[in-house]
Design an enzyme around this catalytic site. Sequence first.
Site, mmCIF file in Angstrom:
data_model
loop_
_atom_site.group_PDB
_atom_site.id
_atom_site.type_symbol
_atom_site.label_atom_id
_atom_site.label_comp_id
_atom_site.label_asym_id
_atom_site.label_seq_id
_atom_site.Cartn_x
_atom_site.Cartn_y
_atom_site.Cartn_z
ATOM 1 N N CYS A 13 0.828 -1.204 0.000
ATOM 2 C CA CYS A 13 0.000 0.000 0.000
ATOM 3 C C CYS A 13 0.863 1.255 0.000
ATOM 4 C CB CYS A 13 -0.886 0.061 1.253
ATOM 5 S SG CYS A 13 -1.952 -1.365 1.526
ATOM 6 N N ASP A 441 22.600 32.624 -22.032
ATOM 7 C CA ASP A 441 21.250 32.936 -22.489
ATOM 8 C C ASP A 441 20.846 34.340 -22.048
ATOM 9 O OD1 ASP A 441 18.591 31.583 -23.573
ATOM 10 O OD2 ASP A 441 18.052 32.761 -21.817
#
Length: 497
Positions: A13, A441
């Site tokens: 579970c 960039d």
Amino acid sequence: MQVEAVATTGIYCRAECSATPLAHNTARYPSSVAAEAAGYRPCLRCRPERRAGSLTGLDVPEPVAAALLRITDGYLDDHDEQALAAHVGYSARHLRRLFELHIGATPSTIARSRRAHFARRLIDETDLPFDTIARAAGLGGPRQLHRAMTSIFRFTPSQLRSKRRRGQRPGIDGGLVLSVPYMAPFDFTTFLAHHAPRAIPGVESVNGIYARTISVCGHPGIAEVADAADGEHLRLRLHLPTYDSIIDDVHRARALLGTDADPDRPAVLNDDPVIGPLMQAAPGLRVPRAWDRFETVIRIVAGQQVSVAAASTLCGRVAQRFGTPLNAVNETAAGTARHRASRPPHQTSLGTGLTHLFPSAAALADAGARGLEGLGFTQSRIYTIIGIARAVSCGELELEATGSLDDTMTQLCEFEGIGPWSAHLIAMRVFGHDDAFPASDLGLRRAVEHLTGQPCSTRELQARAESWRPYRSWAAQHLWHAAAVSTDVSTRKRGNP
């Protein structure tokens, strides 16, 4: 994702499952596949096998992580463990030993579990015949599907379909609809905003949903991704003449959107004075990767020294000239149009500009430099694109490789026309490196300048980003997002819609 297995029931579970077994009867496993390898089946109440990210973020050696990535890409569907081991530099026996030590299951067990869990999802979410489901999941046929379901889930395919919860039955609405779980929080709106200006005309569309052209087993089709609005899933809709091997396209969707990435992993950035506030403002942001790796490489190369919009336009021209038209899927879509009449227009992209598949590396390689003339590329950019296409088509450049960031950068920069900016973006988007960072960039530098109020050169940004390791890609994505948000706010303040 750890799971808890109960010895007395043979079930595993989620940790938060409402079941309350005695502590001395439970054992923890690092993942659902490890619990299954130990003989446990998933709980029918909490469905632990349906959670995203079950094999991500594991603390495993780099070769094991590399092999895991190839398995999730479907490598073992066409190769054996020996080929996988050779790919990461080990013997098959040693790789199995490492997998059992660090994951609790062999590579082949993980591959079988991947196929079985996908088949279980199709059983739950569709009314497809079992032989179609078997082929879609790469299981060969109904007999292999039956064996996989009874081995892992302890029920036959028919029994599993009969156990679908009320409301799980699929609607007849055109196309095959599947749920794609993600690790919450997940901000789908932010993904759409990021990708909208980068969408390749004719190949991709962003209009409240993300839609794109795809090819499955040689058949053209369309995939649409929308938010399921339940805080746990995205909704993937596939329009295809065949569903064979669609397990791989579902994986591509998850890769592009980063649904299996744990948003808590880069928590080391929370205390950074620049990135920390950005992460708090956008906790559901992900680093987008690639649906089609070659397409993404060409999109990045096309974006050298031009605007985002110009790069998208250039790639759209490439698709228009060399891509496969979607006439076949348009005919298929027409047959389902009557089922879509009740859907708002923004929920479908069929007929809204998706016209071509992006060309393969072999197609561009065959076109040669002369074939790209007249599309708007500089001559040097044409040579770079054709060089990359030829390298990919002949196997010199493997876009599924899983080497270190340094190795990836070295290999990419050997190609004429590929510098650090392009190599870092390719490493980030295509190879999935979390620490790639294109420091030159302009958008990143402007974002830092806006946030700090100080000029920022490439060298200064590189120095500042050292403290963001090993998650510089996440830092970069937050900076791009912050820049886009600030631009949008400025535009609205000026009264522009």
